[in-house]
Design a protein around this motif. Structure first.
Motif, short mmCIF file in Angstrom:
data_model
loop_
_atom_site.label_atom_id
_atom_site.label_comp_id
_atom_site.label_asym_id
_atom_site.label_seq_id
_atom_site.Cartn_x
_atom_site.Cartn_y
_atom_site.Cartn_z
N ASP A 19 0.81 -1.21 0.00
CA ASP A 19 0.00 0.00 0.00
C ASP A 19 0.85 1.27 0.00
N GLN A 20 2.17 1.13 -0.09
CA GLN A 20 3.05 2.31 -0.10
C GLN A 20 2.84 3.13 -1.37
N ARG A 21 2.91 4.45 -1.23
CA ARG A 21 2.87 5.33 -2.39
C ARG A 21 4.24 5.34 -3.04
N ILE A 22 4.26 5.42 -4.37
CA ILE A 22 5.52 5.38 -5.11
C ILE A 22 5.62 6.59 -6.04
N VAL A 23 6.84 6.84 -6.51
CA VAL A 23 7.08 7.94 -7.42
C VAL A 23 8.07 7.47 -8.47
N ALA A 24 7.97 8.01 -9.69
CA ALA A 24 8.89 7.65 -10.77
C ALA A 24 9.50 8.90 -11.37
N VAL A 25 10.78 8.82 -11.72
CA VAL A 25 11.51 9.91 -12.35
C VAL A 25 12.14 9.39 -13.64
N LYS A 26 11.89 10.10 -14.75
CA LYS A 26 12.46 9.72 -16.04
C LYS A 26 12.43 10.94 -16.97
N PRO A 27 13.28 11.00 -17.98
CA PRO A 27 14.45 10.12 -18.14
C PRO A 27 15.66 10.72 -17.44
N VAL A 43 13.68 5.70 -12.82
CA VAL A 43 13.82 5.28 -11.43
C VAL A 43 12.44 5.33 -10.78
N THR A 44 12.03 4.21 -10.19
CA THR A 44 10.75 4.13 -9.48
C THR A 44 11.05 3.74 -8.05
N ALA A 45 10.45 4.44 -7.08
CA ALA A 45 10.81 4.23 -5.68
C ALA A 45 9.65 4.55 -4.76
N PRO A 46 9.70 4.02 -3.53
CA PRO A 46 8.71 4.41 -2.53
C PRO A 46 8.91 5.88 -2.15
N LEU A 47 7.83 6.55 -1.81
CA LEU A 47 7.94 7.94 -1.38
C LEU A 47 8.60 8.08 -0.02
N SER A 48 8.54 7.03 0.78
CA SER A 48 9.12 7.08 2.12
C SER A 48 10.00 5.86 2.35
N GLY A 49 10.72 5.90 3.46
CA GLY A 49 11.56 4.77 3.83
C GLY A 49 13.04 5.05 3.62
N ARG A 50 13.86 4.31 4.38
CA ARG A 50 15.31 4.45 4.29
C ARG A 50 15.93 3.06 4.17
N ASN A 51 17.21 3.02 3.88
CA ASN A 51 17.92 1.75 3.71
C ASN A 51 17.23 0.86 2.68
N LEU A 52 16.80 1.49 1.58
CA LEU A 52 16.04 0.78 0.56
C LEU A 52 16.97 -0.05 -0.33
N PRO A 53 16.60 -1.31 -0.62
CA PRO A 53 17.37 -2.11 -1.56
C PRO A 53 17.10 -1.67 -2.99
N ARG A 74 4.92 -2.70 -8.47
CA ARG A 74 4.68 -3.58 -7.33
C ARG A 74 5.96 -3.74 -6.50
N TRP A 75 7.10 -3.81 -7.18
CA TRP A 75 8.36 -3.89 -6.44
C TRP A 75 8.63 -2.61 -5.66
N ALA A 76 8.37 -1.47 -6.28
CA ALA A 76 8.58 -0.20 -5.58
C ALA A 76 7.66 -0.11 -4.36
N ALA A 77 6.42 -0.55 -4.52
CA ALA A 77 5.48 -0.54 -3.40
C ALA A 77 5.91 -1.49 -2.29
N ALA A 78 6.73 -2.48 -2.65
CA ALA A 78 7.24 -3.43 -1.66
C ALA A 78 8.55 -2.95 -1.04
N GLN A 126 20.02 12.35 -9.00
CA GLN A 126 19.13 12.99 -9.97
C GLN A 126 17.68 12.56 -9.81
N ALA A 127 17.46 11.46 -9.12
CA ALA A 127 16.10 10.96 -8.91
C ALA A 127 15.47 11.53 -7.65
N GLY A 128 15.93 12.71 -7.23
CA GLY A 128 15.28 13.36 -6.10
C GLY A 128 15.94 13.10 -4.77
N GLY A 129 17.25 12.93 -4.77
CA GLY A 129 17.95 12.75 -3.50
C GLY A 129 17.84 11.37 -2.91
N LEU A 130 17.60 10.36 -3.72
CA LEU A 130 17.46 9.01 -3.21
C LEU A 130 18.75 8.43 -2.66
#
Length: 316
Positions: A19-27, A43-53, A74-78, A126-130
């Motif tokens: 149920d996590q919200r995600i965000v994508a940045v391209k290109p 790049v697709t990633a969860p909006l929150s969280g740290r130590n992300l694989p 689905r992977w980003a949401a996970a 470049q993907a928003g400070g990830l």
């Protein structure tokens, strides 16, 4: 219970945080000297969280960074940061079988993944400070079809030449695990077309020592090999342990539509089958990257409960 029903329920049952919200940045353009077309990634990633694989994903023939949404989202949401390069064979680049560049695209594909892995810090910035939210010690590669052979090279598989001599080692030390979906089998049964146009489709999995999950469909019959669906299990059977195999009895080459809903290549459309693949990959990588093994254990426990043989998991 049917495989489709399990596919729909799997993510909830495995507590993957879907149920996590995600965000994508391209290109995002990645430095790749000598490449005839700029290397771009999404790049697709969860909006929150740290130590992300991190998952670096290699697409199948002709696709691009805009494909495989049902998997990537689905992977980003996970909880994964997913990086998708557009390889040179993308249909948007217009490089056909007879283009002189085609013969070396398999090498460019591998170089693309190396460029992403080597330039990961700048990509994340470049993907928003990830770059401050990612665990650089937990990186995996995943690929589908031709992308699976590309990812396999990063995991240690080599390509045999016409005399059966293994080529160079393209493995990358930053990668700790991987997943090969509908991966090319050995090259001794290639059709005449494949032997002429795809001579690099001769993987040697004996050197693929990195832990990996192999995903194969029981109805995946390739026009590139004279063998049947078992061709797509070679990476598991011939690769050294540790390896796992998720076999989906009714799955064809896109395993329900991995590249997107209702795309032309999909011959076995089944969103629940796609969810099964996506969530199995998440569960496996959470375990292989030593994040949390509970979901992978639960999935292995659930496989026998399917009862009708529609999917199974084995390991070595």
């Amino acid at each position: 219970m049917s495989s489709s029903r399990i596919g729909l329920d799997l993510g909830r049952g495995l507590d993957l945080g879907l149920d996590q919200r995600i965000v994508a940045v391209k290109p995002i353009t990645v430095p790749a000297p000598g490449r005839s077309v700029d290397l771009q990634v999404k790049v697709t990633a969860p909006l929150s969280g740290r130590n992300l694989p991190v998952i670096v994903f290699s697409h199948g023939n002709a696709w691009s960074l805009d494909g495989y949404g049902p998997l990537v989202d689905r992977w980003a949401a996970a909880g994964f940061v997913v990086i998708q390069p557009t390889h040179l064979d993308s249909r948007r680049n217009g490089i056909g079988w007879d283009d002189p560049r085609f013969a070396t695209i398999w090498r460019v594909r591998i170089a693309d993944l190396h460029a992403v892995l080597d330039g990961l810090g700048d990509i994340l910035l470049q993907a928003g400070g990830l770059e401050t939210r990612v665990d650089r010690e937990r990186i995996a590669v995943v690929g589908h079809s031709w992308g699976a052979q590309t990812a396999g090279a990063i995991l240690g598989a080599r390509v045999l030449d016409a005399d059966g001599v293994p080529g160079e080692d393209f493995s990358h030390s930053a990668v700790s695990a991987g997943v090969l979906i509908a991966a090319t089998g050995t090259g001794d049964t290639l059709t005449p077309f494949a032997a002429e146009h795809l001579p690099f489709m001769r993987p040697d999995y004996s050197t693929m020592t990195t832990p990996a999950l192999v995903v194969a469909g029981g109805r995946d019959r390739s026009q590139l090999s004279t063998r049947g669906p078992e061709w797509f299990t070679d990476a598991y059977h011939l690769g050294p342990s540790p390896k796992s195999l998720l076999a989906i009895a009714e799955g064809e080459h896109t395993l329900g539509g991995l590249a997107g809903e209702a795309v032309a290549e999909t011959t076995d459309e089944d969103p629940a089958r796609v969810a099964l693949v996506a969530d199995a990959v998440s569960a496996y990588l959470h375990d292989a990257l030593k994040i949390d093994g509970a979901a992978w254990t639960a999935l292995n426990d659930a496989a026998p409960a399917a009862g009708d043989g529609t999917w199974s998991i084995v390991g070595k």
